[in-house]
Design a protein around this motif. Structure first.
Motif, PDB file in Angstrom:
ATOM      1  N   GLU A 145     -10.986  -5.044   0.453  1.00  0.00           N
ATOM      2  CA  GLU A 145      -9.925  -5.748  -0.265  1.00  0.00           C
ATOM      3  C   GLU A 145      -9.106  -4.775  -1.121  1.00  0.00           C
ATOM      4  OE1 GLU A 145     -12.336  -8.487   1.450  1.00  0.00           O
ATOM      5  OE2 GLU A 145     -13.189  -7.586  -0.372  1.00  0.00           O
ATOM      6  N   PHE A 146      -9.801  -3.837  -1.762  1.00  0.00           N
ATOM      7  CA  PHE A 146      -9.106  -2.807  -2.537  1.00  0.00           C
ATOM      8  C   PHE A 146      -8.133  -2.044  -1.643  1.00  0.00           C
ATOM      9  CE2 PHE A 146      -8.876   1.711  -3.556  1.00  0.00           C
ATOM     10  CZ  PHE A 146      -8.356   1.689  -4.841  1.00  0.00           C
ATOM     11  N   GLY A 147      -8.605  -1.619  -0.479  1.00  0.00           N
ATOM     12  CA  GLY A 147      -7.777  -0.839   0.420  1.00  0.00           C
ATOM     13  C   GLY A 147      -6.560  -1.593   0.919  1.00  0.00           C
ATOM     14  N   MET A 148      -6.749  -2.859   1.273  1.00  0.00           N
ATOM     15  CA  MET A 148      -5.623  -3.645   1.767  1.00  0.00           C
ATOM     16  C   MET A 148      -4.565  -3.836   0.688  1.00  0.00           C
ATOM     17  SD  MET A 148      -5.901  -4.287   4.958  1.00  0.00           S
ATOM     18  CE  MET A 148      -4.484  -5.385   4.941  1.00  0.00           C
ATOM     19  N   LEU A 149      -4.987  -4.119  -0.536  1.00  0.00           N
ATOM     20  CA  LEU A 149      -4.015  -4.358  -1.604  1.00  0.00           C
ATOM     21  C   LEU A 149      -3.342  -3.069  -2.057  1.00  0.00           C
ATOM     22  CD1 LEU A 149      -5.735  -7.099  -3.791  1.00  0.00           C
ATOM     23  CD2 LEU A 149      -4.227  -7.330  -1.821  1.00  0.00           C
ATOM     24  N   LEU A 186     -12.091  -6.815  -9.078  1.00  0.00           N
ATOM     25  CA  LEU A 186     -10.892  -6.034  -8.827  1.00  0.00           C
ATOM     26  C   LEU A 186      -9.775  -6.595  -9.686  1.00  0.00           C
ATOM     27  CD1 LEU A 186      -9.832  -3.718  -7.056  1.00  0.00           C
ATOM     28  CD2 LEU A 186      -9.198  -5.422  -5.341  1.00  0.00           C
ATOM     29  N   ALA A 187      -9.107  -5.733 -10.445  1.00  0.00           N
ATOM     30  CA  ALA A 187      -8.049  -6.150 -11.366  1.00  0.00           C
ATOM     31  C   ALA A 187      -6.695  -5.748 -10.812  1.00  0.00           C
ATOM     32  CB  ALA A 187      -8.271  -5.516 -12.735  1.00  0.00           C
ATOM     33  N   VAL A 188      -5.785  -6.718 -10.747  1.00  0.00           N
ATOM     34  CA  VAL A 188      -4.427  -6.502 -10.234  1.00  0.00           C
ATOM     35  C   VAL A 188      -3.451  -6.845 -11.353  1.00  0.00           C
ATOM     36  CG1 VAL A 188      -2.726  -7.192  -8.507  1.00  0.00           C
ATOM     37  CG2 VAL A 188      -5.166  -7.127  -7.906  1.00  0.00           C
ATOM     38  N   SER A 234       0.577   0.366   1.958  1.00  0.00           N
ATOM     39  CA  SER A 234       2.032   0.215   2.055  1.00  0.00           C
ATOM     40  C   SER A 234       2.404  -1.122   2.680  1.00  0.00           C
ATOM     41  CB  SER A 234       2.629   1.354   2.891  1.00  0.00           C
ATOM     42  OG  SER A 234       2.603   2.569   2.172  1.00  0.00           O
ATOM     43  N   MET A 235       1.534  -1.648   3.558  1.00  0.00           N
ATOM     44  CA  MET A 235       1.800  -2.932   4.187  1.00  0.00           C
ATOM     45  C   MET A 235       1.838  -4.033   3.128  1.00  0.00           C
ATOM     46  SD  MET A 235       2.457  -3.927   7.322  1.00  0.00           S
ATOM     47  CE  MET A 235       1.585  -3.029   8.597  1.00  0.00           C
ATOM     48  N   HIS A 236       0.824  -4.064   2.268  1.00  0.00           N
ATOM     49  CA  HIS A 236       0.801  -5.074   1.217  1.00  0.00           C
ATOM     50  C   HIS A 236       1.906  -4.835   0.197  1.00  0.00           C
ATOM     51  CE1 HIS A 236      -0.642  -6.776  -2.687  1.00  0.00           C
ATOM     52  NE2 HIS A 236      -0.765  -7.826  -1.909  1.00  0.00           N
ATOM     53  N   MET A 237       2.229  -3.572  -0.065  1.00  0.00           N
ATOM     54  CA  MET A 237       3.268  -3.263  -1.037  1.00  0.00           C
ATOM     55  C   MET A 237       4.629  -3.729  -0.544  1.00  0.00           C
ATOM     56  SD  MET A 237       3.111  -2.049  -4.035  1.00  0.00           S
ATOM     57  CE  MET A 237       4.513  -2.347  -5.132  1.00  0.00           C
ATOM     58  N   ALA A 238       4.902  -3.594   0.752  1.00  0.00           N
ATOM     59  CA  ALA A 238       6.169  -4.082   1.309  1.00  0.00           C
ATOM     60  C   ALA A 238       6.269  -5.596   1.156  1.00  0.00           C
ATOM     61  CB  ALA A 238       6.269  -3.687   2.784  1.00  0.00           C
ATOM     62  N   TRP A 239       5.159  -6.273   1.402  1.00  0.00           N
ATOM     63  CA  TRP A 239       5.104  -7.732   1.249  1.00  0.00           C
ATOM     64  C   TRP A 239       5.330  -8.116  -0.218  1.00  0.00           C
ATOM     65  CZ3 TRP A 239       4.993 -11.734   4.528  1.00  0.00           C
ATOM     66  CH2 TRP A 239       4.501 -12.967   4.091  1.00  0.00           C
TER      67      TRP A 239
END
Length: 328
Positions: free
Chosen positions: A167-171, A129-131, A174-179
């Motif tokens: 892991e893809f879904g969590m990242l 997975l690439a971020v 919106s929850m992870h994006m707010a963090w």
């Protein structure tokens, strides 16, 4: 500032939850000699067809998001006898050696002993997975994607090897994006992601320390634990739906798909369903702070996550003192 207790967020070398490690991509430290544009690749292949087996796609934040193309000479495990028969590749290797020897940095000078290799090599050996390290602040969701192992990740990408769709879904949530918005650095106004500060400190929705209800086979689980396990499966399904929605738009880049003005309706709907699944896994209740625009605001989510972070880290053993960054 958010309505939550003061929390000190420290850079961490490891995730505070039981999740896969995130690492930087590979850093060439080559003076540009191992990196190829599309034109340079075409010219090299015309003059030295034997070089083809050593040329790999090379992707950083810009290429991942916008679909641009770059390439690199990836010479790990290359046959030295074969390399010596490709003069133009040898010339590039020699240029790397000279560049590193001329550096004022001792580690770079030491890397001159292996000029055919990237200065720092952290390429996953399987799909990953690439971020992106840097991405636009205009996007509601972080533009991430799966890549095969033969695509070389630059040091402008973070990677998670063998990441599940969970892991893809969590990242992507919106929850992870707010963090991310609350903790990440900024390059001008763009987000600058950090594994040590953002990812490693992210409080994932585990229902008990060190155990993932998504993978546990504990027959004595409580009803709450079993319910959370079902929530994880819901995240898997919703995350796959996001990938499926993307796949409909085969010619679109991540920049096209996640531009607020052009985001396809089917993709937006899939992300909204994913957000609901993630919220359910946390036990987060949207719609409580209507005076502030509802509990789906970043401020409400960050307050919720800071409380969870504080609860999780209070159970961890003391870590080595590191530079502290205060967030409220």
């Amino acid at each position: 500032m958010v309505d939550a207790p003061d929390v000190i967020i420290e850079k961490s070398r490891r995730p505070i939850c039981a999740v896969p490690e995130m690492t930087y991509g590979s850093k060439p430290a080559d003076g540009g000699n191992l990196i190829l544009t599309e034109i340079e690749r075409a010219e090299l292949l015309t003059q030295e067809p034997a070089s083809e087996q050593y040329i790999r796609p090379y992707i950083g934040s810009e290429e991942l998001i916008n679909g641009n193309r770059r390439y690199c000479l990836w010479l790990k495990d290359a046959n030295p006898q074969h390399l010596r028969q490709i003069p133009l590749v040898m010339a590039r290797i020699e240029a790397v050696r000279k560049m590193r020897l001329a550096s004022t940095k001792v580690p770079t000078q030491e890397q001159a002993a292996t000029p055919s290799l990237f200065g720092e090599m952290r390429q996953p050996t399987s799909n990953y997975l690439a971020v992106p390290e840097v991405s636009s602040e205009r996007r509601k969701y972080l533009p991430i994607a799966y890549l095969p192992a033969d695509i070389i990740a630059s040091n402008k990408l973070y990677t998670i090897e063998n990441a599940d769709v969970y892991e893809f879904g969590m990242l992507c949530s919106s929850m992870h994006m707010a963090w991310t918005r609350a903790l990440c650095g900024r390059l001008e106004s763009r987000y600058q992601y950090s594994a040590s500060l953002v990812y490693n400190n992210f409080p994932w929705p585990e229902c008990r320390s060190g155990v993932s209800p998504r993978t546990s086979n504990d027959e004595n689980c409580t009803d709450a634990f079993a319910a959370t396990s079902r929530s994880y499966k819901n995240i898997d399904a919703a995350a796959q739906a996001v990938l499926d929605a993307r796949a409909v738009h085969t010619d679109a880049s991540l920049a096209d798909l996640y531009d607020p003005l052009t985001m396809p309706a089917n993709l937006l709907k899939a992300h909204q369903a994913l957000d609901k699944a993630v919220d359910a896994a946390y036990g987060y209740k949207p719609g409580l702070n209507k005076a502030e625009g509802g509990a789906n605001t970043d401020a409400a989510r960050v307050a919720f996550l800071f409380e969870r972070y504080q609860a999780l880290t209070s159970l961890l053993p003391s870590l080595t003192k590191q530079k502290k960054i205060k967030k409220q």
